[in-house]
Design an enzyme around this catalytic site. Structure first.
Site, PDB file in Angstrom:
ATOM      1  N   PHE A 196       0.856  -1.200   0.000  1.00 27.68           N
ATOM      2  CA  PHE A 196       0.000   0.000   0.000  1.00 27.68           C
ATOM      3  C   PHE A 196       0.880   1.233   0.000  1.00 27.68           C
ATOM      4  O   PHE A 196       1.741   1.384   0.860  1.00 27.68           O
ATOM      5  CB  PHE A 196      -0.942   0.032   1.212  1.00 27.68           C
ATOM      6  CG  PHE A 196      -1.867   1.220   1.171  1.00 27.68           C
ATOM      7  CD1 PHE A 196      -2.987   1.211   0.342  1.00 27.68           C
ATOM      8  CD2 PHE A 196      -1.595   2.368   1.907  1.00 27.68           C
ATOM      9  CE1 PHE A 196      -3.820   2.320   0.257  1.00 27.68           C
ATOM     10  CE2 PHE A 196      -2.433   3.480   1.827  1.00 27.68           C
ATOM     11  CZ  PHE A 196      -3.548   3.454   1.006  1.00 27.68           C
ATOM     12  N   ASP A 243       9.142   2.516   1.714  1.00 25.25           N
ATOM     13  CA  ASP A 243       7.965   3.242   2.195  1.00 25.25           C
ATOM     14  C   ASP A 243       7.822   2.984   3.695  1.00 25.25           C
ATOM     15  O   ASP A 243       7.389   1.915   4.110  1.00 25.25           O
ATOM     16  CB  ASP A 243       6.717   2.759   1.429  1.00 25.25           C
ATOM     17  CG  ASP A 243       5.436   3.463   1.883  1.00 25.25           C
ATOM     18  OD1 ASP A 243       5.451   4.105   2.945  1.00 25.25           O
ATOM     19  OD2 ASP A 243       4.417   3.347   1.171  1.00 25.25           O
ATOM     20  N   LYS A 247       2.904   9.158   8.784  1.00 19.36           N
ATOM     21  CA  LYS A 247       1.933   8.966   9.863  1.00 19.36           C
ATOM     22  C   LYS A 247       2.409   9.452  11.245  1.00 19.36           C
ATOM     23  O   LYS A 247       1.804  10.324  11.840  1.00 19.36           O
ATOM     24  CB  LYS A 247       1.515   7.499   9.919  1.00 19.36           C
ATOM     25  CG  LYS A 247       0.653   7.114   8.705  1.00 19.36           C
ATOM     26  CD  LYS A 247       0.017   5.763   8.850  1.00 19.36           C
ATOM     27  CE  LYS A 247      -1.096   5.535   7.831  1.00 19.36           C
ATOM     28  NZ  LYS A 247      -0.659   4.998   6.534  1.00 19.36           N
TER      29      LYS A 247
HETATM   30  C1  LIG Z   1      -0.944   5.223   5.180  1.00 23.88           C
HETATM   31  C2  LIG Z   1       0.076   4.813   4.210  1.00 23.88           C
HETATM   32  C3  LIG Z   1       0.306   5.551   3.035  1.00 23.88           C
HETATM   33  C4  LIG Z   1      -0.549   6.734   2.630  1.00 23.88           C
HETATM   34  O1  LIG Z   1      -0.439   7.791   3.544  1.00 23.88           O
HETATM   35  P1  LIG Z   1      -1.500   8.999   3.490  1.00 23.88           P
HETATM   36  O2  LIG Z   1      -0.988   9.955   4.536  1.00 23.88           O
HETATM   37  O3  LIG Z   1      -2.831   8.431   3.812  1.00 23.88           O
HETATM   38  O4  LIG Z   1      -1.443   9.568   2.133  1.00 23.88           O
HETATM   39  C5  LIG Z   1       1.339   5.154   2.208  1.00 23.88           C
HETATM   40  N1  LIG Z   1       2.095   4.085   2.505  1.00 23.88           N
HETATM   41  C6  LIG Z   1       1.907   3.354   3.618  1.00 23.88           C
HETATM   42  C7  LIG Z   1       2.798   2.193   3.895  1.00 23.88           C
HETATM   43  C8  LIG Z   1       0.879   3.677   4.503  1.00 23.88           C
HETATM   44  O5  LIG Z   1       0.664   2.936   5.585  1.00 23.88           O
END
Ligand SMILES: *Cc1c(COP(=O)(O)O)cnc(C)c1O
Length: 412
Positions: free
Chosen positions: A148, A233, A262
């Site tokens: 994701f 990521d 986050k």
């Molecule tokens: C939450 C998340 C995103 C997206 O972040 P947003 O602040 O919602 O745009 C991207 N990569 C990972 C691994 C995530 O957990």
């Protein structure tokens, strides 16, 4: 008033009352709760009910709700200056970036406002590095199934899950997903257009799957061999969540680029893309930007969050709390056939179950414990990183009761 405007009542309350339609686009399947106050590991709803928070706003409030050290710096900054354009030097942004580079393998930082934007910046940096610095024209990013990476057009295309792509065609070109831990598939996917490989250290949304060290090692070697950039990521795994400031530290690797969002602002919306010094030349003035990226307010919060994490050894505490929580879960849930496996890193923990767990989440809320899922069958626990042993015991006790009750009902 020309329209039936609703002056009061939350969307949840309106929906729950079967009343007027919300003024919001319905992009979320919201739980029937309106949370209005938070402190540490605890949240209160608008009816005065108290909840033990084991989701932390989806890995955002890593220092707990309204952490004092961050709140003080935010309040002080509120009195000084909220926003100036990035056309000016922003000393607080320099400080936040220097704290990040001093405590990671990165040399340079770009601030933005979310995880998706941080990943967009990473994708753009990777392409521009190949096209402007290397002169190679490479553009393709390889990602992994069940990953994701966000909801913008590029990051949902990078995401290895079809459900986020439905109805958004055409998708931008230059993305390809291969199954995680499938080395031959990865090798076969690399071609003359490949610019980078993008990977999570723990696939969080995709079901809490930590990447295997041998596989990651092979990925880094493939990157070296083919001149590809490794993008990690860390939007969810960063900022102490897994027991290190960043999860790639567990594996002894140094990504060329990594992203964070986050936990970076303790609940203030801010993201960042971090990179190695040799990537500096890829971005020149005007090649990328963000109006709100690294404002004085956001920067003050980022600096305060990192300083609090370092002062209070928060990552270390997350590692210890994660070990304790995992051990408690393993003990209390042992022998229950419904529970298939317990896995994760630090305080990013998944409990894989035999069946969908949506009903258990709602039962948790009725019993005062908040947690989320990661895919249909996985319970995901994400307490704040300063969670106490008493709070962990309390959560494990509620969770154990819920699972026992659920399996008893299903057997009856
Ligand atoms: C939450 C998340 C995103 C997206 O972040 P947003 O602040 O919602 O745009 C991207 N990569 C990972 C691994 C995530 O957990």
């Amino acid at each position: 008033m020309g329209k039936d405007a609703q002056g009061s009542g939350s969307a949840a309350a309106n929906a729950a009352a079967g009343g007027h339609e919300s003024s919001l686009f319905q992009t979320y399947a919201r739980y029937p709760l309106s949370l209005v106050k938070g402190e540490g590991s605890w949240l209160w709803d608008d009816q005065g009910n108290k909840y033990l928070d084991f989701m932390a706003g989806l890995a955002v409030t890593n220092l707990g709700h309204a952490p004092v050290k961050v709140k003080e710096k935010l309040k002080a900054q509120l009195d000084e200056l909220w926003h100036v354009s990035n056309l000016f030097h922003i000393p607080g942004q320099e400080k936040a970036a220097a704290l990040l580079t001093a405590n990671t393998c990165a040399d340079a930082v770009f601030f933005c406002n979310s995880g998706a934007e941080a990943n967009e910046a990473a994708i753009k940096l990777a392409r521009r590095y190949h096209q402007k610095v290397k002169g190679s024209g490479r553009y393709e990013i390889i990602t992994f199934t069940q990953s994701f990476h966000g909801r913008t057009l590029a990051t949902l295309t990078a995401t290895g899950q079809d459900k986020v792509k439905e109805g958004f065609l055409p998708l931008p070109a230059g993305f390809l997903s291969v199954p995680l831990h499938d080395l031959p598939a990865l090798e076969a996917a690399i071609n003359d257009n490949t610019a980078a490989i993008m990977i999570e250290m723990v696939q969080a949304e995709g079901g809490v799957h930590p990447v295997e060290p041998e596989f990651l090692q092979a990925v880094t070697e493939l990157c070296k061999q083919h001149g590809l950039l490794l993008i990690v990521d860390e939007v969810q795994t960063g900022m102490g969540r897994t027991g290190k400031l960043f999860a790639h530290e567990h594996y002894g690797i140094e990504p060329d680029i990594f992203t964070v969002a986050k936990g970076l602002g303790s609940g203030f919306p801010v993201g960042a893309m971090l990179g190695k010094g040799y990537l500096r030349d890829a971005f020149t003035a005007g090649s990328h930007g963000s109006t709100f990226g690294g404002t004085p307010l956001a920067s003050a919060v980022v600096a305060a969050t990192i300083e609090a994490m370092l002062e209070d050894s928060v990552a270390q505490r997350a590692a210890e709390a994660g070990e304790y929580l995992t051990a408690q879960l393993q003990e209390k849930l042992a022998g229950i056939p419904f529970v298939k496996s317990i896995r994760g890193k630090g305080l990013l923990i998944g409990i894989e179950c035999a069946e969908p767990v949506g009903e258990l989440v709602l039962e948790g809320q009725r019993r005062g414990l908040l947690f989320v899922t990661a895919g249909p069958n996985v319970i995901r626990l994400l307490p704040n990183l300063l969670v106490t042993r008493e709070e962990i015991d309390q959560a494990v006790s509620i969770l154990t009761d819920i699972i026992h009750a659920h399996t008893a009902v299903n057997q009856a």
